[in-house]
Design an enzyme around this catalytic site. Sequence first.
Site, PDB file in Angstrom:
ATOM      1  N   SER A 148       9.531  -2.853   1.013  1.00 51.84           N
ATOM      2  CA  SER A 148       8.075  -2.188   1.932  1.00 51.84           C
ATOM      3  C   SER A 148       7.150  -3.705   2.590  1.00 51.84           C
ATOM      4  CB  SER A 148       6.899  -1.879   1.032  1.00 51.84           C
ATOM      5  OG  SER A 148       5.622  -1.421   0.854  1.00 51.84           O
ATOM      6  N   ASP A 278      11.109   9.423   2.991  1.00 54.01           N
ATOM      7  CA  ASP A 278       9.157   7.964   2.460  1.00 54.01           C
ATOM      8  C   ASP A 278       8.074   8.587   3.725  1.00 54.01           C
ATOM      9  OD1 ASP A 278       8.061   6.344   2.522  1.00 54.01           O
ATOM     10  OD2 ASP A 278       8.972   4.667   2.957  1.00 54.01           O
ATOM     11  N   HIS A 306       9.294   6.727  -1.133  1.00 52.29           N
ATOM     12  CA  HIS A 306       9.312   4.982  -0.322  1.00 52.29           C
ATOM     13  C   HIS A 306       9.536   4.154  -1.619  1.00 52.29           C
ATOM     14  CE1 HIS A 306       7.767   1.507   1.915  1.00 52.29           C
ATOM     15  NE2 HIS A 306       5.916   1.363   0.604  1.00 52.29           N
TER      16      HIS A 306
END
Length: 336
Positions: A148, A278, A306
């Site tokens: 991320s 995601d 995610h």
Amino acid sequence: MDLDLVNMFLIAGGTLAIPILAFVASFLLWPAALIKVYYWYWRRTLGLQVKHAESGGYRFCYSYRGKPGTRPSILMLHGFSAHKDMWLTVVKYLPKHLHLVCVDMPGHEGTSRTCAEDYSIEGQVRRIHQFVECIRLNKKPFHLVGTSMGGNVAGVYAARYPSDLCSASLICPAGLQIPNESKFVKQLQELQATQNMSGIPLIPSTPEEMEDMLKLCSYVRFKVPQQILQGLVDVRIPHNDFYREVFLEIVGEKSRHSLQENMHLITVPLQVIWGKQDQVVDVSGATVLASGVRGCRVDLLENCGHSVVMERPRKTAKLILEFLIAQQDSSSKKIS
């Protein structure tokens, strides 16, 4: 953060009545404290040690296991509002002979909290390079992993300091101009339209908001007890103003597309791992990287959101190891 909280009950397993009662009381009355005990317990179980490194008046906190050897060391960069312990689920499935380093990102957990300049993607890249030089991790090229926000930082780091790395793995990285808008991006657009950025979905302040965040980040539905949700919120609330400052910095004009702007400079072997479901950073970003970085390997995970590190830790560890071994085999053939 590690959502496999069932393991916490092992702490009390095989003990007598009084310790069990103390555990239950902690679970009901001090869930935040119990979560900290949980991380301490699993770091100890997995053989990780916590250490601090000082450089130029700046303090880094990190955990590590093993020593540099024939295989490249691995440095792991966590995501927004998380910390080094989020990697415990993956570390569990990595060989103990590997040298692993998990660092708290700038301002997070035990690493120095300074100013907004350090929280931009470029600022975080500079600080991580400072950390790498401080502990002399780049004495030999290492493998960099980021997820991320940490994936964004890892990608830009690969572009800026290619001689430090042998390869890199980016997991659902932010920082790209992605063709398809995710559910999270649409929520942000609604907040921006009302000029109300106090309800950012990734900065929960109640157990209900925490539950919503977990649903947003995970395709797998974790059944988390109310007490643990409260504990997770209690741990985060004192830092929410900081998280908001960081968030506004990384989605600001300077940082929003940092990886996009730098990916053409990435020359080290690159792996991208992405959950197909995601809802935070859409999986179509994998196509952007595949077309922008020559030889990029893409691994897409079915029934995964995610939070790849928490939803599919065994698979994540396996893919990273396969990639590392493949790169080493390729290098050996070139030398011979």
